[in-house]
Design an enzyme around this catalytic site. Structure first.
Site, PDB file in Angstrom:
ATOM      1  N   GLU A   1     -12.575   2.041   4.470  1.00 55.12           N
ATOM      2  CA  GLU A   1     -11.884   2.704   5.764  1.00 55.12           C
ATOM      3  C   GLU A   1     -11.974   3.674   5.877  1.00 55.12           C
ATOM      4  O   GLU A   1     -11.600   4.644   5.011  1.00 55.12           O
ATOM      5  CB  GLU A   1     -10.045   2.329   5.401  1.00 55.12           C
ATOM      6  CG  GLU A   1      -9.565   2.551   6.174  1.00 55.12           C
ATOM      7  CD  GLU A   1      -7.708   2.339   5.910  1.00 55.12           C
ATOM      8  OE1 GLU A   1      -7.700   0.914   6.487  1.00 55.12           O
ATOM      9  OE2 GLU A   1      -7.407   3.067   5.433  1.00 55.12           O
TER      10      GLU A   1
ATOM     11  N   GLU B   1       0.728  -1.055  -0.434  1.00 59.29           N
ATOM     12  CA  GLU B   1      -0.091   0.367   0.075  1.00 59.29           C
ATOM     13  C   GLU B   1       0.956   1.598   0.034  1.00 59.29           C
ATOM     14  O   GLU B   1       1.596   1.951   1.398  1.00 59.29           O
ATOM     15  CB  GLU B   1      -0.882  -0.338   1.385  1.00 59.29           C
ATOM     16  CG  GLU B   1      -1.338   1.530   1.391  1.00 59.29           C
ATOM     17  CD  GLU B   1      -2.885   1.094   2.377  1.00 59.29           C
ATOM     18  OE1 GLU B   1      -3.807   2.224   2.573  1.00 59.29           O
ATOM     19  OE2 GLU B   1      -2.813   0.326   2.970  1.00 59.29           O
TER      20      GLU B   1
END
Length: 293
Positions: free
Chosen positions: A242, A148
Site C-alpha cells: 500500500e 486493521e
C-alpha cells in the site's frame, strides 16, 4: 511457503471507478500481483458483474477494503449512528460476496478519522456486538473479516496489535482475524516484530507500507526484522502493498490520511519495486530462519 501478493487499487486511481478500476486490475496482474484490494467506501461506483469479469480475464483475486465514516461509526455511543454503521457493513459484506472477495478488512470498527475524545465503554460495546453479527453474516458468505489497527490520528479505538487481538477475543468469531500494516505499526508499536509474533495464527492479512507511504526501503521501517518475524510464525497468507500520494488521491481522502505532498509519480514503477522488494525480503528471511543453529 508461498504468500500471495496483494496491492491496493488506489495505487493507480482514487477514487474508484470502473474504467480506472479495470486499468488497476490489468496493471496489477501484469506486474505479478495475485490480489487487488477494492475499496468499498462508495459502493455505488462498483458494478459487481463487470468487476468479476475483469478479475477473471486477468487471473486476479480480490479483497474488499473498507473505511467507515463518522455518520456510520459502529463505535459511537449513539445507537442510531451505530445502527447506520451496521447497515453499511452488512451492505459491504454483500458487495464483497458479489465481487468474489473472501476477505473484507480495514478500519471498520470505528470511523477513519482523527477523534478528539477517547472511546467510550458503551461505544466499544456497540462495536463488539455489531461486529459479532457482521461476522456471522460474513461467515455465511464465505468471508473472513480482518481488522486493521491504525495510528492514533486515524482512529481512537484500535491502535496496536494487542488492542486488535483483545477486540477479536471479545467478538468471539473464528472468521475475524487481524490485518497489520507496517505504516501504522511504525507509529504505534514498541516492537513491530514482537507484535507480529504475538499475533501468530490470528494474522489474516499483512500489509507492507513505508513510514512515509513511499518506496519501500526508503523510510524508517525495519523490514529485515519484520519479514523474519513473519517467517518465524510461518505466515503463509497474503502480503499486500500500500502506497498513497497526494497527487493520486481525492482531496477528501487525502485530508483524512494527511497526504499533503506528492511522494511518488509512477504507479507501475513503485508497484514493481514493491513486488521485488517483498520477494527479496521474504527469501532472505526464510534463508535466515532455515540456517539458524
Amino acid at each position: 511457503m508461498h504468500n500471495p501478493l496483494g496491492i491496493h487499487a488506489f495505487t493507480w486511481s482514487s477514487p474508484w471507478n470502473m474504467d480506472d478500476g479495470y486499468h488497476a486490475v490489468e496493471r496489477a496482474a501484469a506486474l505479478g500481483y495475485n490480489i487487488i484490494a477494492v475499496p468499498l467506501r462508495d459502493m455505488s461506483a462498483i458494478d459487481p458483474a463487470a468487476l468479476v469479469k475483469m478479475l477473471e480475464v486477468n487471473g486476479m483475486r480480490t479483497r474488499a477494503a473498507m473505511g467507515m465514516s463518522l455518520d456510520a461509526d459502529i463505535s459511537s455511543a449513539d445507537c442510531e449512528i451505530a445502527q447506520k454503521g451496521e447497515a453499511r457493513l452488512m451492505q459491504a459484506i454483500a458487495m464483497a460476496r458479489d465481487i468474489g472477495a473472501t476477505q473484507m478488512g480495514g478500519i471498520i470498527y470505528s470511523a477513519l478519522t482523527k477523534y478528539t475524545v477517547a472511546p467510550t465503554p458503551e461505544g466499544r460495546r456497540h462495536c463488539i456486538e455489531i461486529l459479532a453479527r457482521c461476522a456471522e453474516a460474513a461467515k455465511a458468505a464465505g468471508i473472513t473479516i480482518t481488522l486493521e489497527p491504525a495510528n492514533r490520528y486515524e482512529t481512537n479505538l484500535v491502535n496496536t496489535a494487542a488492542q486488535g487481538l483483545a477486540l477479536i477475543e471479545a467478538i468471539g468469531a473464528d472468521n475475524v482475524l487481524l490485518h497489520l500494516d507496517t505504516y501504522h505499526m511504525n507509529i504505534e508499536e514498541n516492537d513491530i516484530a514482537q507484535a507480529i509474533r504475538a499475533c501468530g495464527h490470528k494474522l489474516g492479512y499483512f500489509e507492507v507500507s513505508e513510514s512515509h507511504r513511499g518506496y519501500l526501503g526508503s523510510g524508517q521501517v525495519d523490514f529485515v526484522s519484520t519479514f523474519r518475524a513473519l517467517a518465524e510464525i510461518g505466515y503463509s497468507g497474503p502480503i499486500g502493498f500500500e502506497a498513497f500520494t497526494s497527487n493520486r488521491t481525492k482531496p477528501a481522502l487525502a485530508g483524512i490520511m494527511s497526504l499533503w505532498r506528492p511522494l511518488w509519480e509512477d504507479a507501475d514503477d513503485i508497484a514493481a519495486h514493491a513486488r521485488d522488494f517483498i520477494r527479496t525480503q521474504l527469501a532472505s528471511a526464510r534463508r535466515a530462519i532455515a540456517t539458524r543453529p
